[in-house]
Write a protein that holds these residues in place. Structure first.
Motif, PDB file in Angstrom:
ATOM      1  N   LEU A  57      57.036  47.039  47.204  1.00  0.00           N
ATOM      2  CA  LEU A  57      57.029  46.161  46.025  1.00  0.00           C
ATOM      3  C   LEU A  57      56.206  44.894  46.238  1.00  0.00           C
ATOM      4  N   PRO A  58      56.382  44.157  47.330  1.00  0.00           N
ATOM      5  CA  PRO A  58      55.501  42.992  47.518  1.00  0.00           C
ATOM      6  C   PRO A  58      54.032  43.392  47.663  1.00  0.00           C
ATOM      7  N   LEU A  59      53.790  44.525  48.294  1.00  0.00           N
ATOM      8  CA  LEU A  59      52.420  44.980  48.498  1.00  0.00           C
ATOM      9  C   LEU A  59      51.732  45.295  47.169  1.00  0.00           C
ATOM     10  N   VAL A  60      52.395  46.052  46.306  1.00  0.00           N
ATOM     11  CA  VAL A  60      51.767  46.412  45.030  1.00  0.00           C
ATOM     12  C   VAL A  60      51.796  45.258  44.031  1.00  0.00           C
ATOM     13  N   ALA A  61      52.571  44.215  44.308  1.00  0.00           N
ATOM     14  CA  ALA A  61      52.523  43.024  43.461  1.00  0.00           C
ATOM     15  C   ALA A  61      51.368  42.110  43.855  1.00  0.00           C
ATOM     16  N   MET A  62      51.055  42.052  45.141  1.00  0.00           N
ATOM     17  CA  MET A  62      50.014  41.146  45.624  1.00  0.00           C
ATOM     18  C   MET A  62      48.628  41.797  45.685  1.00  0.00           C
ATOM     19  N   PHE A  63      48.559  43.097  45.914  1.00  0.00           N
ATOM     20  CA  PHE A  63      47.272  43.773  46.070  1.00  0.00           C
ATOM     21  C   PHE A  63      46.361  43.615  44.858  1.00  0.00           C
ATOM     22  N   PRO A  64      46.838  43.806  43.625  1.00  0.00           N
ATOM     23  CA  PRO A  64      45.926  43.655  42.478  1.00  0.00           C
ATOM     24  C   PRO A  64      45.355  42.246  42.345  1.00  0.00           C
ATOM     25  N   LEU A  65      46.122  41.243  42.739  1.00  0.00           N
ATOM     26  CA  LEU A  65      45.619  39.873  42.670  1.00  0.00           C
ATOM     27  C   LEU A  65      44.482  39.664  43.673  1.00  0.00           C
ATOM     28  N   TRP A  66      44.631  40.231  44.851  1.00  0.00           N
ATOM     29  CA  TRP A  66      43.598  40.114  45.869  1.00  0.00           C
ATOM     30  C   TRP A  66      42.379  40.973  45.527  1.00  0.00           C
ATOM     31  N   PHE A  67      42.594  42.175  45.004  1.00  0.00           N
ATOM     32  CA  PHE A  67      41.521  43.144  44.793  1.00  0.00           C
ATOM     33  C   PHE A  67      40.749  42.937  43.500  1.00  0.00           C
ATOM     34  N   PHE A  68      41.209  42.059  42.613  1.00  0.00           N
ATOM     35  CA  PHE A  68      40.602  41.938  41.294  1.00  0.00           C
ATOM     36  C   PHE A  68      39.126  41.559  41.364  1.00  0.00           C
ATOM     37  N   ARG A  69      38.772  40.609  42.217  1.00  0.00           N
ATOM     38  CA  ARG A  69      37.362  40.204  42.303  1.00  0.00           C
ATOM     39  C   ARG A  69      36.488  41.336  42.811  1.00  0.00           C
ATOM     40  N   TYR A  70      37.030  42.175  43.699  1.00  0.00           N
ATOM     41  CA  TYR A  70      36.261  43.304  44.214  1.00  0.00           C
ATOM     42  C   TYR A  70      36.101  44.403  43.158  1.00  0.00           C
ATOM     43  N   SER A  71      37.112  44.602  42.330  1.00  0.00           N
ATOM     44  CA  SER A  71      36.993  45.595  41.262  1.00  0.00           C
ATOM     45  C   SER A  71      35.968  45.137  40.221  1.00  0.00           C
ATOM     46  N   ARG A  72      35.900  43.846  39.950  1.00  0.00           N
ATOM     47  CA  ARG A  72      34.879  43.328  39.025  1.00  0.00           C
ATOM     48  C   ARG A  72      33.489  43.527  39.608  1.00  0.00           C
ATOM     49  N   SER A  73      33.338  43.260  40.901  1.00  0.00           N
ATOM     50  CA  SER A  73      32.038  43.446  41.553  1.00  0.00           C
ATOM     51  C   SER A  73      31.634  44.911  41.539  1.00  0.00           C
ATOM     52  N   PHE A  74      32.593  45.789  41.798  1.00  0.00           N
ATOM     53  CA  PHE A  74      32.306  47.217  41.786  1.00  0.00           C
ATOM     54  C   PHE A  74      31.907  47.672  40.388  1.00  0.00           C
ATOM     55  N   TRP A  75      32.596  47.168  39.375  1.00  0.00           N
ATOM     56  CA  TRP A  75      32.279  47.518  37.990  1.00  0.00           C
ATOM     57  C   TRP A  75      30.861  47.059  37.630  1.00  0.00           C
ATOM     58  N   LEU A  76      30.483  45.870  38.047  1.00  0.00           N
ATOM     59  CA  LEU A  76      29.117  45.387  37.813  1.00  0.00           C
ATOM     60  C   LEU A  76      28.096  46.246  38.550  1.00  0.00           C
ATOM     61  N   ALA A  77      28.422  46.662  39.779  1.00  0.00           N
ATOM     62  CA  ALA A  77      27.500  47.498  40.553  1.00  0.00           C
ATOM     63  C   ALA A  77      27.304  48.859  39.894  1.00  0.00           C
ATOM     64  N   VAL A  78      28.364  49.437  39.361  1.00  0.00           N
ATOM     65  CA  VAL A  78      28.254  50.712  38.668  1.00  0.00           C
ATOM     66  C   VAL A  78      27.390  50.552  37.422  1.00  0.00           C
ATOM     67  N   GLU A  79      27.627  49.491  36.663  1.00  0.00           N
ATOM     68  CA  GLU A  79      26.825  49.214  35.460  1.00  0.00           C
ATOM     69  C   GLU A  79      25.362  49.038  35.818  1.00  0.00           C
ATOM     70  N   TRP A  80      25.081  48.293  36.874  1.00  0.00           N
ATOM     71  CA  TRP A  80      23.710  48.048  37.276  1.00  0.00           C
ATOM     72  C   TRP A  80      23.045  49.335  37.775  1.00  0.00           C
ATOM     73  N   ALA A  81      23.803  50.198  38.473  1.00  0.00           N
ATOM     74  CA  ALA A  81      23.244  51.466  38.958  1.00  0.00           C
ATOM     75  C   ALA A  81      22.903  52.404  37.790  1.00  0.00           C
ATOM     76  N   ILE A  82      23.701  52.351  36.736  1.00  0.00           N
ATOM     77  CA  ILE A  82      23.464  53.209  35.579  1.00  0.00           C
ATOM     78  C   ILE A  82      22.394  52.627  34.668  1.00  0.00           C
ATOM     79  N   ASN A  83      22.430  51.314  34.478  1.00  0.00           N
ATOM     80  CA  ASN A  83      21.522  50.656  33.539  1.00  0.00           C
ATOM     81  C   ASN A  83      20.936  49.390  34.177  1.00  0.00           C
ATOM     82  N   PRO A  84      19.930  49.506  35.030  1.00  0.00           N
ATOM     83  CA  PRO A  84      19.422  48.325  35.739  1.00  0.00           C
ATOM     84  C   PRO A  84      18.617  47.359  34.878  1.00  0.00           C
ATOM     85  N   GLU A  85      18.228  47.738  33.672  1.00  0.00           N
ATOM     86  CA  GLU A  85      17.406  46.871  32.848  1.00  0.00           C
ATOM     87  C   GLU A  85      18.193  45.806  32.098  1.00  0.00           C
TER      88      GLU A  85
END
Length: 86
Positions: A57-85
């Motif tokens: 419970l503490p792990l799954v409560a804290m993990f999304p807060l820590w991982f959020f910036r990395y998920s945003r970066s990954f989402w941007l990387a996927v977008e850029w890989a698909i549509n670099p223009e």
């Protein structure tokens, strides 16, 4: 959060709701962590349900807060890989 990358000029905030995919990535990683953690604690460590909840419970409560910036970066990387223009 900055509006654009200082190095390459990539705009971070495209439109309202753009980072909903990042939320899905964050959720999926949290669920995967919880499922793998459950099977490891149950199968390897042999913890009771109460012990598993005390660990997970503490792990799954804290993990999304820590991982959020990395998920945003990954989402941007996927977008850029698909549509670099854009």
């Amino acid at each position: 959060m900055a509006e654009a990358c200082a190095l390459c000029g990539l705009r971070f905030e495209r439109a309202q709701g753009y980072f909903v995919g990042a939320i899905y990535i964050n959720y999926a990683m949290t669920v995967a962590l919880a499922i793998v953690g459950f099977f490891l604690l149950w199968g390897v460590a042999g913890l009771s349900t109460r012990g598993q909840l005390a660990v997970l419970l503490p792990l799954v409560a804290m993990f999304p807060l820590w991982f959020f910036r990395y998920s945003r970066s990954f989402w941007l990387a996927v977008e850029w890989a698909i549509n670099p223009e854009s």
